[in-house]
Design an enzyme around this catalytic site. Structure first.
Site, PDB file in Angstrom:
ATOM      1  N   GLU A  64      -9.227   1.056  -4.751  1.00 18.76           N
ATOM      2  CA  GLU A  64      -9.657   2.403  -4.762  1.00 18.76           C
ATOM      3  C   GLU A  64     -10.793   2.894  -5.362  1.00 18.76           C
ATOM      4  O   GLU A  64     -11.786   3.716  -4.579  1.00 18.76           O
ATOM      5  CB  GLU A  64      -8.428   3.350  -5.465  1.00 18.76           C
ATOM      6  CG  GLU A  64      -8.773   4.810  -4.925  1.00 18.76           C
ATOM      7  CD  GLU A  64      -7.377   5.475  -5.476  1.00 18.76           C
ATOM      8  OE1 GLU A  64      -7.475   6.562  -6.028  1.00 18.76           O
ATOM      9  OE2 GLU A  64      -6.015   4.949  -5.121  1.00 18.76           O
ATOM     10  N   ASP A  65     -11.355   2.152  -6.600  1.00 17.67           N
ATOM     11  CA  ASP A  65     -12.366   2.735  -7.261  1.00 17.67           C
ATOM     12  C   ASP A  65     -13.523   1.707  -6.885  1.00 17.67           C
ATOM     13  O   ASP A  65     -14.762   1.966  -7.226  1.00 17.67           O
ATOM     14  CB  ASP A  65     -11.948   2.830  -8.621  1.00 17.67           C
ATOM     15  CG  ASP A  65     -11.288   3.910  -8.991  1.00 17.67           C
ATOM     16  OD1 ASP A  65     -10.690   4.879  -8.136  1.00 17.67           O
ATOM     17  OD2 ASP A  65     -10.649   4.013 -10.102  1.00 17.67           O
TER      18      ASP A  65
END
Length: 198
Positions: A64-65
């Site tokens: 996600e990051d």
């Protein structure tokens, strides 16, 4: 022993992948602190019997990051770990409001292991609201976050009484931190105007 060597390798990978990332709180803690806390909560809840889940906890924000490919996680740490990380990863192509809504509506559909991981993540985030809240978060926004976290956690219950209790304690502490003058010892005592305030 080999499993726990992989846990340390995952911690090292997480530290490198998130090296430039900081928490939103005033203290700007290195992001790895959050990942280690989530991994510790998961390890305690499973009594050390699920090293892959601890590895997934360390890597739970990698896709996600950091846009780490699922394939890379699978090749390095195995398909089980990669699939766990994918299961708790938000779809970044969606608007933030929709992502948050989906976390609430899909929580009960997660596998038990993913539920554990998400509950540990939410617990860590609530603790951060107390120890180092984001300077630009208003009281209203913090209240909204606590309410939302509780809604997500509702669908995650039934997998770990220990972790559920830790979540509940963290949520209550986050609430109480918004009204600092109402300490646990004086929560029904409103100080008089001009009186000493805690």
């Amino acid at each position: 022993m080999k499993d726990w060597i992989m846990v340390l390798k995952a911690a090292d990978a997480a530290a490198q992948w998130h090296v430039h990332q900081r928490r939103k709180g005033a203290a700007k803690e290195p992001y790895i602190n959050h990942l280690l806390e989530v991994a510790t909560l998961v390890a305690e809840a499973t009594e050390g019997t699920d090293p892959n889940l601890v590895i997934a906890a360390l890597l739970h924000d990698a896709i996600e990051d950091c846009e780490v490919p699922h394939k890379l996680i699978a090749e390095t740490f195995g398909a089980d770990v990669a699939d766990l990380v994918a299961e708790v990863t938000d779809d970044k192509t969606l608007e933030k409001a929709e992502r948050k809504k989906r976390q609430v509506t899909t929580a009960h559909e997660k596998t038990d292991r993913a539920k554990l991981l998400k509950l540990a993540d939410k617990t860590s985030n609530l603790r951060a609201l107390v120890s180092s809240p984001a300077p630009d978060w208003s009281v209203h926004r913090r209240i909204e976050y606590i309410d939302w976290a509780r809604k997500v956690a509702h669908g995650l219950r039934g997998v770990s009484p220990l972790l559920e209790k830790q979540f509940d304690v963290a949520a209550l502490a986050a609430e109480q931190s918004l009204v600092p003058m109402l300490s646990p010892h004086h929560e029904r005592h409103i100080p008089e105007i001009g009186g000493d305030q805690e």
